[in-house]
Design a protein around this motif. Structure first.
Motif, PDB file in Angstrom:
ATOM      1  N   HIS A 157       0.813  -1.219   0.000  1.00  0.00           N
ATOM      2  CA  HIS A 157       0.000   0.000   0.000  1.00  0.00           C
ATOM      3  C   HIS A 157       0.851   1.275   0.000  1.00  0.00           C
ATOM      4  CE1 HIS A 157      -3.351  -2.591   0.579  1.00  0.00           C
ATOM      5  NE2 HIS A 157      -3.096  -2.871   1.845  1.00  0.00           N
ATOM      6  N   VAL A 158       2.157   1.133   0.078  1.00  0.00           N
ATOM      7  CA  VAL A 158       3.023   2.304   0.232  1.00  0.00           C
ATOM      8  C   VAL A 158       2.861   3.279  -0.920  1.00  0.00           C
ATOM      9  CG1 VAL A 158       5.421   3.078   0.205  1.00  0.00           C
ATOM     10  CG2 VAL A 158       4.743   1.202   1.694  1.00  0.00           C
ATOM     11  N   ILE A 159       2.883   2.790  -2.139  1.00  0.00           N
ATOM     12  CA  ILE A 159       2.850   3.693  -3.296  1.00  0.00           C
ATOM     13  C   ILE A 159       1.542   4.484  -3.325  1.00  0.00           C
ATOM     14  CG2 ILE A 159       2.726   3.766  -5.820  1.00  0.00           C
ATOM     15  CD1 ILE A 159       4.821   1.556  -5.878  1.00  0.00           C
ATOM     16  N   ASP A 160       0.419   3.801  -3.151  1.00  0.00           N
ATOM     17  CA  ASP A 160      -0.863   4.514  -3.156  1.00  0.00           C
ATOM     18  C   ASP A 160      -0.975   5.466  -1.973  1.00  0.00           C
ATOM     19  OD1 ASP A 160      -1.706   3.293  -5.469  1.00  0.00           O
ATOM     20  OD2 ASP A 160      -2.840   1.725  -4.452  1.00  0.00           O
ATOM     21  N   ASP A 161      -0.525   5.022  -0.803  1.00  0.00           N
ATOM     22  CA  ASP A 161      -0.646   5.869   0.381  1.00  0.00           C
ATOM     23  C   ASP A 161       0.279   7.073   0.312  1.00  0.00           C
ATOM     24  OD1 ASP A 161      -2.526   4.202   1.494  1.00  0.00           O
ATOM     25  OD2 ASP A 161      -1.097   3.108   2.754  1.00  0.00           O
ATOM     26  N   LEU A 162       1.503   6.865  -0.128  1.00  0.00           N
ATOM     27  CA  LEU A 162       2.498   7.926  -0.110  1.00  0.00           C
ATOM     28  C   LEU A 162       2.389   8.858  -1.306  1.00  0.00           C
ATOM     29  CD1 LEU A 162       4.913   8.898   1.615  1.00  0.00           C
ATOM     30  CD2 LEU A 162       6.374   7.470   0.189  1.00  0.00           C
ATOM     31  N   LEU A 163       2.054   8.308  -2.468  1.00  0.00           N
ATOM     32  CA  LEU A 163       2.064   9.109  -3.697  1.00  0.00           C
ATOM     33  C   LEU A 163       0.678   9.373  -4.255  1.00  0.00           C
ATOM     34  CD1 LEU A 163       5.114   7.449  -5.521  1.00  0.00           C
ATOM     35  CD2 LEU A 163       5.096   9.274  -3.808  1.00  0.00           C
ATOM     36  N   GLY A 164      -0.353   8.817  -3.627  1.00  0.00           N
ATOM     37  CA  GLY A 164      -1.715   9.086  -4.077  1.00  0.00           C
ATOM     38  C   GLY A 164      -2.178  10.468  -3.647  1.00  0.00           C
ATOM     39  N   ASP A 165      -3.345  10.888  -4.153  1.00  0.00           N
ATOM     40  CA  ASP A 165      -3.811  12.256  -3.903  1.00  0.00           C
ATOM     41  C   ASP A 165      -4.917  12.347  -2.855  1.00  0.00           C
ATOM     42  OD1 ASP A 165      -5.875  11.108  -5.290  1.00  0.00           O
ATOM     43  OD2 ASP A 165      -5.840  12.517  -6.979  1.00  0.00           O
ATOM     44  N   MET A 166      -5.170  11.270  -2.120  1.00  0.00           N
ATOM     45  CA  MET A 166      -6.221  11.315  -1.113  1.00  0.00           C
ATOM     46  C   MET A 166      -5.785  12.122   0.100  1.00  0.00           C
ATOM     47  SD  MET A 166      -8.116   7.612  -0.977  1.00  0.00           S
ATOM     48  CE  MET A 166      -9.432   8.351  -0.011  1.00  0.00           C
ATOM     49  N   THR A 167      -6.740  12.824   0.694  1.00  0.00           N
ATOM     50  CA  THR A 167      -6.478  13.550   1.930  1.00  0.00           C
ATOM     51  C   THR A 167      -6.849  12.669   3.123  1.00  0.00           C
ATOM     52  OG1 THR A 167      -8.686  14.528   2.046  1.00  0.00           O
ATOM     53  CG2 THR A 167      -7.000  15.731   0.781  1.00  0.00           C
ATOM     54  N   LEU A 168      -6.390  13.057   4.294  1.00  0.00           N
ATOM     55  CA  LEU A 168      -6.772  12.334   5.497  1.00  0.00           C
ATOM     56  C   LEU A 168      -8.286  12.368   5.700  1.00  0.00           C
ATOM     57  CD1 LEU A 168      -4.020  13.514   8.010  1.00  0.00           C
ATOM     58  CD2 LEU A 168      -4.159  11.305   6.852  1.00  0.00           C
ATOM     59  N   ALA A 169      -8.909  13.496   5.372  1.00  0.00           N
ATOM     60  CA  ALA A 169     -10.356  13.612   5.521  1.00  0.00           C
ATOM     61  C   ALA A 169     -11.075  12.617   4.619  1.00  0.00           C
ATOM     62  CB  ALA A 169     -10.807  15.035   5.212  1.00  0.00           C
ATOM     63  N   GLU A 170     -10.613  12.480   3.377  1.00  0.00           N
ATOM     64  CA  GLU A 170     -11.238  11.545   2.443  1.00  0.00           C
ATOM     65  C   GLU A 170     -11.054  10.101   2.874  1.00  0.00           C
ATOM     66  OE1 GLU A 170     -10.826  14.079  -1.727  1.00  0.00           O
ATOM     67  OE2 GLU A 170      -9.123  12.899  -0.993  1.00  0.00           O
ATOM     68  N   ARG A 171      -9.955   9.810   3.553  1.00  0.00           N
ATOM     69  CA  ARG A 171      -9.682   8.455   4.027  1.00  0.00           C
ATOM     70  C   ARG A 171     -10.344   8.193   5.391  1.00  0.00           C
ATOM     71  NH1 ARG A 171      -5.200   4.986   3.254  1.00  0.00           N
ATOM     72  NH2 ARG A 171      -4.995   5.856   1.160  1.00  0.00           N
TER      73      ARG A 171
END
Length: 389
Positions: A157-171
């Protein structure tokens, strides 16, 4: 800039029992070790703390959870058998530093005074910045001390978590309403501060090798990287003393470094440096070209109408934060951005955008005099500049 930084592992802990006397001595005093464990996913965090409690009789976990509907904080104290105590904590302001200062300091003191307890695993709320946690707690050490900071994450999950565009609020990981960080920004802070980084599933899981390679580019040589929590010995969490100053230096833009790493899975790191400042107008025009994409970027820059200010560049997953962070002193500041990415098409775009943002050789040769009294185009992000400029 790429050098092969290998994973440094302490070996298999099975069959080896690490023994530590209760209340180890720290700075000449009996003191209970406290290890900070951070994550952006509760599953690996809870697996790590649960395993540590089983491996270390006499250890307890002090864990904080956030009720996202009410923003209330819940405190749990656990041992290997389960929950010892649980309580709702009402704070004057919902922030990590408030939680540590108003609640954790007193609870750590109480737990350290219990002769049955000889080690504590402190798990702050998911997405917490360990530098804030440690910075708040450092002044209160004595009966207990900070022994380590560990970041635990899952390689696939590192690539999606680190380089993705989601905010903490969206997650659903946002604590306070004003916390507008991206997931990548929160995870990067945990990785870059912690002296121990555990990347579970880095060898074998689908996508794990690429995620592990990305972490290799972001961690410094002095940070210990483990590819499984099953090789984590208790002494690595509880047998030392946290180097808070060294960890802050790793995150200080004045000391940013390009560590590089393996490139088998396409990870690249650019080390972009110059004595010249950014041209304010061209910087604003090209900021998206410089920061958009699946990248992690850190560094410093300056602009010619603010020669006394060191500015920060902090970006992850296409979101970039800039701001004034330090005074440059007598010497002119320098510009240095370290950008790590995985998509090959981003590399030349970022390098070209960086070059365009800099003052040209001709503009630089003209000196700073032409910039005296120039319109301050970056004030919305950097704040109002010194009236003497």
């Amino acid at each position: 800039m790429a050098s092969d930084h290998r994973s440094r592992q302490p070996g298999d802990r099975h069959g080896h029992q690490f023994q530590q006397a209760p209340h180890a001595r720290w700075r000449g005093h009996r003191s209970t070790p406290v290890a900070i464990v951070t994550a952006i996913d509760p599953i690996p965090r809870d697996a790590l703390t649960g395993g540590a409690l089983l491996d270390r009789p006499g250890a307890v976990a002090l864990r904080y959870e956030v009720d996202h509907e009410t923003a209330a904080l819940h405190r749990l104290v656990l041992d290997a058998g389960g929950v010892i105590e649980g309580e709702r904590v009402d704070l004057e302001h919902p922030c990590v530093s408030c939680a540590m200062r108003e609640d954790a300091v007193a609870v750590l003191g109480r737990l350290a005074a219990d002769p049955r307890i000889d080690a504590i695993l402190l798990a702050p709320p998911i997405s917490a910045d360990p530098s804030v946690v440690a910075g708040t707690l450092v002044p209160f050490q004595g009966r207990w001390h900070l022994s380590a900071a560990a970041a635990v994450l899952e390689a696939q999950h590192v690539i999606d978590d680190l380089l993705g565009d989601m905010t903490l609020a969206e997650r659903g990981l946002q604590w306070a309403a004003e916390d507008e960080r991206s997931v990548g920004e929160a995870l990067a802070a945990q990785i870059e501060y912690s002296d121990l980084v555990i990347v579970e599933g880095g060898e074998g899981a689908e996508g794990g090798a690429a995620g592990l390679e990305l972490v290799e580019h972001l961690r410094s040589p002095e940070q210990l990287l483990l590819t499984s929590m099953h090789v984590l010995e208790p002494r690595l969490l509880l047998g030392g003393a946290l180097d808070h100053t060294g960890a802050l230096r790793r995150r200080d833009v004045r000391h940013v470094q390009a560590y590089g790493g393996p490139t088998e899975h396409g990870t690249w790191t650019l080390d972009l440096a110059s004595d010249r400042p950014f041209h304010p107008e061209r910087f604003l025009e090209d900021i998206e070209l410089l920061g958009a994409g699946r990248m992690r970027g850190r560094g410093r820059f300056w602009v010619p109408d603010r020669p006394g200010t060191i500015c920060q560049w902090d970006g992850a997953g296409g979101q970039v934060s800039i701001g004034s962070v330090h005074e440059s002193g007598r010497e002119l500041p320098t510009t240095r951005l370290v950008i790590t990415g995985i998509d090959p098409e981003d590399l030349p775009r970022v390098r070209d955008a960086f070059d365009r943002c800099l003052l040209t050789q001709e503009e630089w040769a003209a000196g700073l005099a032409p910039w005296l009294g120039a319109e301050d185009r970056l004030s919305p992000w950097l704040g109002e500049r010194d009236a003497r400029v």
